[in-house]
Design a protein around this motif. Sequence first.
Motif, short mmCIF file in Angstrom:
data_model
loop_
_atom_site.label_atom_id
_atom_site.label_comp_id
_atom_site.label_asym_id
_atom_site.label_seq_id
_atom_site.Cartn_x
_atom_site.Cartn_y
_atom_site.Cartn_z
N ALA A 1 6.64 2.76 -2.38
CA ALA A 1 6.32 3.91 -3.21
C ALA A 1 4.90 4.37 -2.92
O ALA A 1 4.08 3.60 -2.41
CB ALA A 1 6.47 3.56 -4.69
N ASP A 2 4.61 5.62 -3.28
CA ASP A 2 3.29 6.16 -2.94
C ASP A 2 2.24 5.92 -4.02
O ASP A 2 1.09 6.32 -3.86
CB ASP A 2 3.37 7.64 -2.57
CG ASP A 2 3.75 8.54 -3.76
OD1 ASP A 2 3.97 8.01 -4.86
OD2 ASP A 2 3.84 9.77 -3.55
N THR B 1 1.84 2.10 -1.45
CA THR B 1 0.97 2.50 -0.34
C THR B 1 -0.25 3.27 -0.84
O THR B 1 -1.16 3.55 -0.06
CB THR B 1 1.74 3.36 0.67
OG1 THR B 1 2.33 4.48 -0.01
CG2 THR B 1 2.82 2.55 1.35
N ASP B 2 -0.23 3.66 -2.12
CA ASP B 2 -1.34 4.40 -2.72
C ASP B 2 -1.69 5.62 -1.86
O ASP B 2 -2.86 5.91 -1.58
CB ASP B 2 -2.56 3.49 -2.89
CG ASP B 2 -3.57 4.06 -3.87
OD1 ASP B 2 -3.17 4.87 -4.72
OD2 ASP B 2 -4.76 3.70 -3.78
N SER B 3 -0.65 6.34 -1.45
CA SER B 3 -0.82 7.42 -0.47
C SER B 3 -0.58 8.82 -1.03
O SER B 3 -0.62 9.79 -0.29
CB SER B 3 0.12 7.19 0.72
OG SER B 3 1.46 7.00 0.28
N ALA C 1 -0.99 9.39 5.01
CA ALA C 1 0.10 8.89 4.18
C ALA C 1 1.23 8.34 5.04
O ALA C 1 1.81 7.29 4.75
CB ALA C 1 0.63 10.02 3.28
N ALA C 2 1.52 9.06 6.13
CA ALA C 2 2.57 8.60 7.04
C ALA C 2 2.21 7.26 7.66
O ALA C 2 3.05 6.36 7.78
CB ALA C 2 2.81 9.65 8.13
N THR C 3 0.96 7.11 8.06
CA THR C 3 0.52 5.85 8.64
C THR C 3 0.64 4.71 7.65
O THR C 3 1.08 3.60 8.00
CB THR C 3 -0.94 5.98 9.12
OG1 THR C 3 -1.02 6.99 10.14
CG2 THR C 3 -1.45 4.66 9.68
N GLU D 1 6.07 11.10 4.78
CA GLU D 1 6.32 9.69 4.50
C GLU D 1 7.75 9.30 4.86
O GLU D 1 7.99 8.18 5.35
CB GLU D 1 6.04 9.40 3.03
CG GLU D 1 4.57 9.52 2.68
CD GLU D 1 4.23 8.86 1.35
OE1 GLU D 1 5.13 8.27 0.73
OE2 GLU D 1 3.05 8.94 0.95
N LEU D 2 8.69 10.20 4.66
CA LEU D 2 10.07 9.89 4.99
C LEU D 2 10.25 9.76 6.51
O LEU D 2 10.94 8.84 6.99
CB LEU D 2 10.99 10.97 4.44
CG LEU D 2 12.49 10.70 4.50
CD1 LEU D 2 12.83 9.35 3.88
CD2 LEU D 2 13.25 11.81 3.80
#
Length: 290
Positions: A55-56, A93-95, A103-105, A137-138
């Motif tokens: 989760a972000d 991921t705290d993104s 965020a993707a990384t 992110e997906l």
Amino acid sequence: SPRWDLRSPCVHLVARRYTQLITLFTPPSPAVNPDSRAPTLVAYNRPVMRGGIVADDLTGAGDPAAQFVRAGWQTELQLRPGKSGAQVVAVTTDSRNLEPADAATAVATAVTQLRATGVIHLYKKIDPTLRGHLRAELGAALDAWSPHAIAVVCPAFPAMGRTLVDGTLRVNGVPVSDTALGADPMTPVTESHLPTLLHAAHVARHAGESAQALADRIGASGPVAVVDAAEDDDLRRVAEALLLLGPGAISVGSAGLAHHLAELWPRDKGIPLGISSVSSVVKGNNAGSI
């Protein structure tokens, strides 16, 4: 790596996204020598199945994790992926507020690390009102999971007034971008039509359709499929279709879809031994009323 006890006061507070109060209790933990590096056999009274949740943000990780706790899974919430003897591991991921590339990384790193720990089913938790860098992110999760992975996206949660019909996410009947979330100062939601937002295929709702028929339609839709769900029965059918599609299908949704997957993900019927080399992990299970 840092870990959050699902029953701690902090996580108890951040997990209150929905209207009901979630109360989690701590079962007795086996004594482990903190200085020992040798794996320690720990007897669990529930079967082992490795599921991973990404989760972000922390609240987003806690929401689906709580659904698995309710269903009796030994569940652990981590700030970053690490060794665990839990059946289900949830990671933030705290993104949410990072740049899309960053965020993707972060997601790719988390998914890769979860795979390295033995996770065989992946749940990508997304915000139920479509905030955050969903597409970036997906894509990262797909690339990190498997070259042949597909993503099945259904953030609907009918019990909470969130439905997905004709690809449009509605909150209490209103397209999400037309609500106050459209003016969110940090992550404004400007698109309610999820297939457009994700550049994805759309799998419409067919009343009375079997899970196998739905799975067949999803499988023929391409790498990313947005699946409608207007009622809780629709959401369960999506979960059943995901089960039929197998571990190569990444489940993408909110706590609503997680609720059904927690009931459907397969578990061995024996009483195996979990192996852990971590001395200070406290895992959640359904040890008390929730």
